[in-house]
Design an enzyme around this catalytic site. Structure first.
Site, PDB file in Angstrom:
ATOM      1  N   CYS A 246      -2.816 -15.973   3.552  1.00  0.00           N
ATOM      2  CA  CYS A 246      -3.869 -15.225   4.561  1.00  0.00           C
ATOM      3  C   CYS A 246      -5.065 -16.169   5.073  1.00  0.00           C
ATOM      4  O   CYS A 246      -5.625 -16.005   6.056  1.00  0.00           O
ATOM      5  CB  CYS A 246      -4.405 -13.852   3.829  1.00  0.00           C
ATOM      6  SG  CYS A 246      -3.073 -12.712   3.422  1.00  0.00           S
TER       7      CYS A 246
ATOM      8  N   HIS B 252     -11.672 -12.190   7.182  1.00  0.00           N
ATOM      9  CA  HIS B 252     -10.016 -11.651   6.796  1.00  0.00           C
ATOM     10  C   HIS B 252      -9.906 -10.211   6.729  1.00  0.00           C
ATOM     11  O   HIS B 252     -10.672  -9.754   6.053  1.00  0.00           O
ATOM     12  CB  HIS B 252      -9.385 -12.563   5.601  1.00  0.00           C
ATOM     13  CG  HIS B 252      -8.163 -12.060   5.269  1.00  0.00           C
ATOM     14  ND1 HIS B 252      -7.126 -12.124   6.385  1.00  0.00           N
ATOM     15  CD2 HIS B 252      -7.584 -11.350   4.335  1.00  0.00           C
ATOM     16  CE1 HIS B 252      -6.060 -11.595   5.684  1.00  0.00           C
ATOM     17  NE2 HIS B 252      -6.259 -11.224   4.580  1.00  0.00           N
TER      18      HIS B 252
ATOM     19  N   ASN C 186      -3.539  -5.833   7.795  1.00  0.00           N
ATOM     20  CA  ASN C 186      -3.765  -7.239   7.066  1.00  0.00           C
ATOM     21  C   ASN C 186      -2.661  -8.094   8.069  1.00  0.00           C
ATOM     22  O   ASN C 186      -1.475  -8.102   7.545  1.00  0.00           O
ATOM     23  CB  ASN C 186      -3.537  -7.319   5.913  1.00  0.00           C
ATOM     24  CG  ASN C 186      -3.772  -8.610   5.336  1.00  0.00           C
ATOM     25  OD1 ASN C 186      -3.638  -9.633   6.033  1.00  0.00           O
ATOM     26  ND2 ASN C 186      -4.054  -8.676   4.023  1.00  0.00           N
TER      27      ASN C 186
HETATM   28  N1  ACO Z   1      -0.049   5.638  -1.222  1.00  0.00           N
HETATM   29  C1  ACO Z   1      -0.435   6.697  -2.227  1.00  0.00           C
HETATM   30  N2  ACO Z   1      -0.652   6.369  -3.555  1.00  0.00           N
HETATM   31  C2  ACO Z   1      -0.654   4.879  -3.868  1.00  0.00           C
HETATM   32  C3  ACO Z   1      -0.461   4.030  -2.854  1.00  0.00           C
HETATM   33  C4  ACO Z   1       0.149   4.468  -1.583  1.00  0.00           C
HETATM   34  N3  ACO Z   1       0.406   3.721  -0.492  1.00  0.00           N
HETATM   35  N4  ACO Z   1      -0.243   2.858  -3.519  1.00  0.00           N
HETATM   36  C5  ACO Z   1      -0.647   3.057  -4.862  1.00  0.00           C
HETATM   37  N5  ACO Z   1      -0.896   4.412  -4.874  1.00  0.00           N
HETATM   38  C6  ACO Z   1      -1.130   4.981  -6.090  1.00  0.00           C
HETATM   39  C7  ACO Z   1      -0.766   4.091  -7.467  1.00  0.00           C
HETATM   40  O1  ACO Z   1       0.576   4.372  -7.808  1.00  0.00           O
HETATM   41  C8  ACO Z   1      -1.853   4.656  -8.417  1.00  0.00           C
HETATM   42  O2  ACO Z   1      -1.342   5.891  -9.040  1.00  0.00           O
HETATM   43  P1  ACO Z   1      -1.596   6.449 -10.469  1.00  0.00           P
HETATM   44  O3  ACO Z   1      -3.062   6.189 -10.813  1.00  0.00           O
HETATM   45  O4  ACO Z   1      -0.765   7.488 -10.579  1.00  0.00           O
HETATM   46  O5  ACO Z   1      -0.799   4.940 -11.247  1.00  0.00           O
HETATM   47  C9  ACO Z   1      -2.911   5.016  -7.627  1.00  0.00           C
HETATM   48  O6  ACO Z   1      -2.577   5.148  -6.180  1.00  0.00           O
HETATM   49  C10 ACO Z   1      -3.975   3.898  -7.719  1.00  0.00           C
HETATM   50  O7  ACO Z   1      -3.543   2.387  -7.455  1.00  0.00           O
HETATM   51  P2  ACO Z   1      -4.347   1.460  -7.536  1.00  0.00           P
HETATM   52  O8  ACO Z   1      -3.346   0.172  -6.995  1.00  0.00           O
HETATM   53  O9  ACO Z   1      -5.178   1.175  -8.785  1.00  0.00           O
HETATM   54  O10 ACO Z   1      -5.146   1.473  -6.161  1.00  0.00           O
HETATM   55  P3  ACO Z   1      -6.305   0.639  -5.527  1.00  0.00           P
HETATM   56  O11 ACO Z   1      -7.706   1.345  -5.407  1.00  0.00           O
HETATM   57  O12 ACO Z   1      -6.212  -0.795  -6.456  1.00  0.00           O
HETATM   58  O13 ACO Z   1      -6.005   0.404  -4.213  1.00  0.00           O
HETATM   59  C11 ACO Z   1      -4.804  -1.633  -3.011  1.00  0.00           C
HETATM   60  C12 ACO Z   1      -4.638  -0.348  -4.066  1.00  0.00           C
HETATM   61  C13 ACO Z   1      -5.360  -0.832  -1.618  1.00  0.00           C
HETATM   62  C14 ACO Z   1      -3.671  -2.284  -2.847  1.00  0.00           C
HETATM   63  C15 ACO Z   1      -6.046  -2.387  -3.413  1.00  0.00           C
HETATM   64  O14 ACO Z   1      -5.906  -2.762  -4.787  1.00  0.00           O
HETATM   65  C16 ACO Z   1      -6.040  -3.533  -2.514  1.00  0.00           C
HETATM   66  O15 ACO Z   1      -6.545  -3.345  -1.107  1.00  0.00           O
HETATM   67  N6  ACO Z   1      -6.224  -4.631  -2.916  1.00  0.00           N
HETATM   68  C17 ACO Z   1      -6.166  -5.830  -2.250  1.00  0.00           C
HETATM   69  C18 ACO Z   1      -5.066  -6.354  -2.031  1.00  0.00           C
HETATM   70  C19 ACO Z   1      -4.836  -7.093  -0.715  1.00  0.00           C
HETATM   71  O16 ACO Z   1      -5.696  -6.812   0.179  1.00  0.00           O
HETATM   72  N7  ACO Z   1      -3.650  -7.797  -0.425  1.00  0.00           N
HETATM   73  C20 ACO Z   1      -3.482  -8.543   0.792  1.00  0.00           C
HETATM   74  C21 ACO Z   1      -3.241 -10.011   0.733  1.00  0.00           C
HETATM   75  S1  ACO Z   1      -4.474 -10.773   0.008  1.00  0.00           S
HETATM   76  C22 ACO Z   1      -6.084 -10.407   0.717  1.00  0.00           C
HETATM   77  O17 ACO Z   1      -5.760 -10.643   1.809  1.00  0.00           O
HETATM   78  C23 ACO Z   1      -7.058 -10.514  -0.177  1.00  0.00           C
END
Ligand code: ACO
Length: 319
Positions: A113, A246, A276
């Site tokens: 990214c 980003h 993204n």
């Molecule tokens: N839909 C519904 N529920 C979901 C989904 C989905 N798509 N994905 C995960 N869940 C559930 C999980 O299973 C979990 O359930 P549980 O509590 O029963 O176990 C719950 O939602 C919470 O999951 P988390 O992973 O803790 O959710 P979080 O608030 O961290 O959000 C996310 C997840 C959106 C991926 C977040 O962590 C994020 O944006 N991280 C940054 C990742 C990123 O941006 N990566 C891109 C590349 S790197 C960069 O560019 C920075």
């Protein structure tokens, strides 16, 4: 003193739009969850016969037109991508052939990214030292090809697209500073671990991510790079007119804006419609801000990105 100036921008998004509602028919998710956690409403997905080079070509043609530069003037092509068309030649070389340029230096940068920020920083050094006179810098991805469409933790986040800029030397700034970092100790938090060997992929060819850990690292690293960039230029936060971040997650973007004490009205946000797009996200956002007239000549822009590696970086630009 020679500075590099951005003399034209371009962007391209594939026609097909994939909404959260459609995704919710494929994996166990909802529009409400995706919008609430990420800010993403839809993303563009390349057609089966569209490649990174195809997307990069369209964005480049727009940037060249905006810059009023003929392709024969380009003597450097740097392309950031995680999803090259081939193992080799580089997508930069494929693009060069497509655009009809002969003889310019051309290579890809792999910083996921952060690919565009890395590519722009590199091109800036070539222009500043006089090693290049006119550079085409692109971020382009068909990220959808390395997503497991049954993994709701990753497939909701990404989209395809391309953005490009043309750089020329100028006695006026221009790019004021660039700041690049990486820490390979975090290699397993965000990765496509498979390797190509013996004519096939060994291991997993899809994106693996520990979202929570990535989120925490991203917020922290981007806060630090804001400080680093301002300090290096002896500037206060209020010197920044536009944050061009980003586009990974609206909550990460909002945290960086807060650190800058910038209202969201001064942040170029495309994450809702683009998702993204990895290396394409920053140049696409820049192009949107330039073309809709928000970003004006003379404005101070802070471009930043973070991606797999981890890699992260910023570019301070007097546009
Ligand atoms: N839909 C519904 N529920 C979901 C989904 C989905 N798509 N994905 C995960 N869940 C559930 C999980 O299973 C979990 O359930 P549980 O509590 O029963 O176990 C719950 O939602 C919470 O999951 P988390 O992973 O803790 O959710 P979080 O608030 O961290 O959000 C996310 C997840 C959106 C991926 C977040 O962590 C994020 O944006 N991280 C940054 C990742 C990123 O941006 N990566 C891109 C590349 S790197 C960069 O560019 C920075």
């Amino acid at each position: 003193m020679i500075y590099s100036r951005i003399v034209g921008t371009g962007g391209y998004l594939p026609d097909r739009i994939l909404t959260n509602a459609e995704l919710a028919t494929k994996v166990d998710t909802s529009d409400e969850w995706i919008v609430g956690r990420t800010g993403i409403k839809s993303r563009h997905i390349a057609a089966e016969n569209e490649s990174t080079c195809d997307l990069a070509e369209q964005a480049s043609l727009k940037a060249l037109e905006a810059a009023n530069v003929d392709i024969s003037e380009i003597d450097l092509i740097i392309l950031g991508t995680t999803t090259p068309d081939r193992i080799y030649p580089s997508t930069a070389c494929l693009l060069q052939a497509r655009l009809g340029n002969h003889g310019a230096a051309a290579f890809d940068v792999q910083a996921v990214c952060s690919g565009f920020v890395y590519a722009l920083s590199t091109a800036d050094k070539f222009i500043k030292t006089g090693a290049a006179k006119c550079a085409l810098v692109i971020g382009a991805e068909v990220y959808s090809r390395i997503l497991n469409w049954t993994d709701r933790g990753t497939c909701i986040l990404f989209g395809d697209g391309a953005g490009a800029v043309v750089l020329k030397p100028d006695s006026e700034p221009g790019i004021l500073s660039t700041h690049l970092h990486a820490d390979g100790a975090y290699k397993d938090l965000l990765t496509v671990p498979g390797q190509v060997a013996n004519g096939r992929i060994n291991g997993d060819g899809f994106t693996k991510m520990q979202g929570n850990e990535v989120f925490k690292f991203a917020v922290n690293a981007l806060r630090n790079i804001v400080d680093e960039t301002l300090q290096a230029n002896q500037l206060d936060k209020d010197a920044i007119d536009w944050l061009v971040p980003h586009q990974a997650n609206i909550r990460i973007i909002a945290a960086t804006a807060k650190k800058l004490k910038l209202p969201m009205e001064q942040v170029i946000v495309t994450v809702a419609e683009h998702g993204n797009t990895s290396a394409a996200s920053v140049p696409l956002a820049l192009d949107v801000g330039v073309r809709d007239g928000r970003i004006q000549r003379g404005d101070m822009l802070l471009l930043e990105a973070i991606g797999g590696g981890f890699t992260w970086g910023s570019v301070l630009v007097k546009y």
